[in-house]
Design an enzyme around this catalytic site. Structure first.
Site, PDB file in Angstrom:
ATOM      1  N   ASP A   7       5.624  -4.325  -3.550  1.00 23.27           N
ATOM      2  CA  ASP A   7       4.612  -4.748  -2.577  1.00 23.27           C
ATOM      3  C   ASP A   7       4.398  -6.234  -2.827  1.00 23.27           C
ATOM      4  O   ASP A   7       3.814  -6.625  -3.834  1.00 23.27           O
ATOM      5  CB  ASP A   7       3.308  -3.959  -2.804  1.00 23.27           C
ATOM      6  N   LYS A  69       2.202 -16.227   1.603  1.00 21.47           N
ATOM      7  CA  LYS A  69       2.766 -15.205   2.489  1.00 21.47           C
ATOM      8  C   LYS A  69       2.394 -15.485   3.950  1.00 21.47           C
ATOM      9  O   LYS A  69       3.114 -15.137   4.867  1.00 21.47           O
ATOM     10  CB  LYS A  69       2.264 -13.820   2.070  1.00 21.47           C
ATOM     11  N   GLU A 146       4.114  -1.740   5.285  1.00 19.55           N
ATOM     12  CA  GLU A 146       3.111  -1.406   4.258  1.00 19.55           C
ATOM     13  C   GLU A 146       2.356  -0.099   4.559  1.00 19.55           C
ATOM     14  O   GLU A 146       2.240   0.748   3.675  1.00 19.55           O
ATOM     15  CB  GLU A 146       2.148  -2.587   4.069  1.00 19.55           C
ATOM     16  N   ASP A 168      -5.922  -0.988   5.901  1.00 19.69           N
ATOM     17  CA  ASP A 168      -5.513  -1.852   4.793  1.00 19.69           C
ATOM     18  C   ASP A 168      -6.225  -3.187   4.908  1.00 19.69           C
ATOM     19  O   ASP A 168      -5.896  -4.006   5.763  1.00 19.69           O
ATOM     20  CB  ASP A 168      -3.989  -2.047   4.848  1.00 19.69           C
TER      21      ASP A 168
HETATM   22  P1  ADP Z   1      -3.207  -8.505  -0.428  1.00 20.78           P
HETATM   23  O1  ADP Z   1      -2.699  -7.286   0.254  1.00 20.78           O
HETATM   24  O2  ADP Z   1      -3.697  -9.568   0.503  1.00 20.78           O
HETATM   25  O3  ADP Z   1      -2.304  -9.020  -1.486  1.00 20.78           O
HETATM   26  P2  ADP Z   1      -5.085  -6.984  -2.090  1.00 20.78           P
HETATM   27  O4  ADP Z   1      -4.920  -5.649  -1.474  1.00 20.78           O
HETATM   28  O5  ADP Z   1      -4.590  -7.183  -3.456  1.00 20.78           O
HETATM   29  O6  ADP Z   1      -4.558  -8.123  -1.147  1.00 20.78           O
HETATM   30  O7  ADP Z   1      -6.654  -7.318  -2.005  1.00 20.78           O
HETATM   31  C1  ADP Z   1      -7.193  -8.516  -2.455  1.00 20.78           C
HETATM   32  C2  ADP Z   1      -8.628  -8.615  -1.991  1.00 20.78           C
HETATM   33  O8  ADP Z   1      -9.357  -7.497  -2.492  1.00 20.78           O
HETATM   34  C3  ADP Z   1      -9.341  -9.858  -2.491  1.00 20.78           C
HETATM   35  O9  ADP Z   1      -9.971 -10.524  -1.406  1.00 20.78           O
HETATM   36  C4  ADP Z   1     -10.400  -9.308  -3.436  1.00 20.78           C
HETATM   37  O10 ADP Z   1     -11.585 -10.063  -3.393  1.00 20.78           O
HETATM   38  C5  ADP Z   1     -10.642  -7.923  -2.900  1.00 20.78           C
HETATM   39  N1  ADP Z   1     -11.163  -7.004  -3.912  1.00 20.78           N
HETATM   40  C6  ADP Z   1     -10.540  -6.523  -5.023  1.00 20.78           C
HETATM   41  N2  ADP Z   1     -11.361  -5.727  -5.739  1.00 20.78           N
HETATM   42  C7  ADP Z   1     -12.534  -5.681  -5.050  1.00 20.78           C
HETATM   43  C8  ADP Z   1     -13.800  -5.022  -5.262  1.00 20.78           C
HETATM   44  N3  ADP Z   1     -14.005  -4.258  -6.327  1.00 20.78           N
HETATM   45  N4  ADP Z   1     -14.774  -5.213  -4.350  1.00 20.78           N
HETATM   46  C9  ADP Z   1     -14.575  -5.988  -3.263  1.00 20.78           C
HETATM   47  N5  ADP Z   1     -13.430  -6.641  -3.004  1.00 20.78           N
HETATM   48  C10 ADP Z   1     -12.416  -6.491  -3.894  1.00 20.78           C
HETATM   49 MG    MG Z   2      -1.595  -5.685   0.633  1.00 19.07          MG
END
Ligand code: ADP
Ligand code: MG
Length: 563
Positions: A7, A69, A146, A168
């Site tokens: 991913d 990205k 995804e 998502d």
């Molecule tokens: P991407 O798919 O963009 O790589 P992720 O699925 O890894 O992203 O998500 C990242 C986002 O999730 C960030 O904006 C982060 O602030 C948020 N995030 C992660 N844990 C928490 C949480 N416990 N509460 C609120 N937001 C969260």
């Molecule tokens: Mg993601």
């Protein structure tokens, strides 16, 4: 030989492998299963990827980049120190880091991967992702959407069939998909989303609120202050459900203030964003023609779905709690790993068939007689969410007297004006001269499983067909350019893996130093100085002990573990 599933996220990336016992998520060199998608170069010109690079975003902003990205499939380049890199090259560096972690974990060479991409990624972005894999030394046999990956992980985990709604919300985007899993067939019924709505927007809203209260603008903060404030708000956001009354010390311009980050305050800021997230959900349900009671499972994916406000909103919309028993941060990597495993060995799961939909409307431009100054109107040919492969014909007539040629422009998008949609390419065909409206052409769009569009134009009077494969890939490389990109990237090396934990810790200490003042700052400087001396003595046992101690102090200073 193992094929891994990756991913490659905007904020975080993860990878996994399918074994006899199911999916194993592969820990990186720091022992984490999430690797922030951040890349940098240190002062020695060595490559820094992941958490260490993320810690360096403030202090070394000119040599560290994140969120690239978003630039995939464009020819935009970003500077890292003195060199320029494309989003594809930066993604290749993240992929290389993941590949090396997988090799260290599995004890074998890894040369093949399945990589997940957002369902809305267009052809250019998909090609760019494949190329990034190649530049990292990975053959990418297949890309998986995804949400499809998430559904596979859930479908197989829970042995469930039926309609899945996948929500998502990551760092910068929100994607909604409706899939049906039935008799080993996974069919995508609809996908929708908002490319500008994600976890970062909640943080931005928090910052705006603080600044507004102080009567200040962003331009009155130094870049460093803004970064610090962003990080403090990011931490507060993650803690808000468990800690609804946080007292924060903030530095804004010349003032130091105490800020009460309460759950009520956050809810007020979050509400407009949550309302926005309802729109694509409703649109996807409409496109798939499904009422809420026909959805068998609502699946949460992406870090931002951890917000309890989001969960309760979804709960209210569907009258039940969404599924989130698989970790929303890694469920996409799990699904990609399953798909990868199926590729590499014959298993009972082999026969999952995927059908997909085209995420955007594809069409052409037609004369706009109502308001010519606005440019051509968009005439849709293949509507969004049509199941692919698909082939559709529409007829158009000549618009001028004695016209000798008909030009077919190809656009994708949802706006009624072509100028607001994305231009994909064009083709022209000759037509016999005659009065306006006499000659007609049939435009056929065919869209295949891999997201490649073919355009056939047939002149009705002569029956003559002209065929064109639309290839319009900014950022695509020819063989020579590919070789030179490979050479450029292979010059960049990581430090030895064993050192990475120390480097990550020092980067974290430097970030804490930057964001502190006075006594706290002196303490951090002293601790980092001591740690340097321990490192110089090169006694592994002593280093390990000192590292654990320092980590504890930093955890305390940070308020929580910061990933
Ligand atoms: P991407 O798919 O963009 O790589 P992720 O699925 O890894 O992203 O998500 C990242 C986002 O999730 C960030 O904006 C982060 O602030 C948020 N995030 C992660 N844990 C928490 C949480 N416990 N509460 C609120 N937001 C969260
Ligand atoms: Mg993601």
């Amino acid at each position: 030989m193992a094929v891994i599933g990756i991913d490659l996220g905007t904020t975080n990336s993860a990878c996994g492998v399918l074994g006899e016992e199911g999916v194993t998520l592969i820990p990186n060199r720091l022992g984490d299963v999430l690797t922030p998608s951040v890349v940098g170069l240190d002062s020695a010109g060595k490559l820094v990827v992941g958490r260490t690079a993320k810690e360096r975003l403030i202090n070394h902003s000119d040599r560290t980049v994140a969120a690239f990205k978003r630039l995939m499939g464009t020819d935009h380049k970003v500077a890292l120190g003195r060199q320029m890199f494309s989003a594809t090259e930066l993604s290749a560096l993240v992929l290389r880091s993941l590949k090396e972690d997988a090799e260290a974990h599995l004890g074998e060479t890894v040369t093949e991967a399945v990589i997940s991409v957002p369902a809305y990624f267009n052809d250019n972005q998909r090609h760019a992702t494949k190329l990034a894999g190649e530049l990292a030394g990975l053959k990418v046999e297949r890309l998986i959407n995804e949400p499809t990956a998430a559904a596979i992980a859930y479908g197989l985990h829970d042995k469930r069939e039926g309609n899945f709604l996948i929500l998502d919300m990551g760092g910068g985007t929100f994607d909604v998909s409706i899939l049906e899993f039935f008799d080993g067939i996974m069919e995508v019924h609809a996908s929708a989303g908002d490319n500008f709505l994600g976890g970062e927007d909640f943080v931005e809203a928090m910052i705006d609120s603080v600044l507004k209260e102080q009567g200040m603008g962003r331009d009155q903060l130094s870049p460093r202050q803004l970064q610090n404030l962003t990080m403090q708000m990011e931490t507060a956001k993650r803690r808000i459900s468990q800690h609804p009354e946080q007292r924060l010390q903030l530095e804004v311009g010349k003032q130091k203030i105490e800020w009460a980050a309460t759950a009520e305050w956050f809810e007020k800021l979050a509400t407009p964003l949550l309302l926005r997230s309802k729109r694509p959900i409703e649109r996807a349900m409409r496109d798939a023609d499904l009422p809420p009671q026909k959805i068998d499972e609502v699946v949460l994916v992406g870090g931002s779905t951890r917000m309890s406000l989001f969960r309760s909103m979804v709960g209210r919309m569907f009258g039940r709690l969404p599924s989130c028993h698989l970790d929303p941060d890694t469920v996409v990597a799990m699904g990609a790993a399953i798909q990868a495993g199926l590729k590499s060995r014959s298993a009972a799961l082999e026969d999952i068939v995927l059908t997909d939909v085209c995420p955007y409307t594809l069409g052409t431009g037609v004369i706009n007689e109502d308001s010519p100054e606005q440019g051509e109107y968009f005439m849709p040919i293949i509507e969004r969410n049509t199941v692919v492969p698909v082939s559709v014909v529409r007829r158009v007539w000549t618009a001028h007297e004695n016209q000798t040629e008909v030009r077919v422009d190809v656009y994708q998008g949802e706006n009624r004006l072509v100028k607001k949609n994305v231009y994909l390419g064009e083709t022209s065909v000759p037509v016999p001269k005659g009065p306006k409206g006499e000659e007609a052409v049939d435009i056929r769009y065919s869209y295949d499983m891999n997201g490649l569009l073919e355009v056939d134009v047939t002149v009705v009077s002569s029956g003559k067909t002209h065929n064109k494969l639309i290839e319009f890939s900014p950022g695509a490389l020819n063989e020579e350019e590919k070789a030179s990109a490979l050479q450029k990237l292979s010059k960049l090396k990581f430090h030895p893996r064993e050192d990475e934990e120390n480097r990550a810790l020092i980067a974290r200490g430097e970030r804490l130093y930057e964001s502190s003042l006075g006594e706290r700052r002196e303490t951090i400087a002293r601790l980092l100085g001591n740690f340097d001396r321990v490192l110089e003595r090169q006694n592994p046992a002593e280093i390990k002990k000192a590292r654990a101690r320092l980590q504890e102090v930093f955890d305390e200073l940070d308020g929580e573990d910061w990933i």
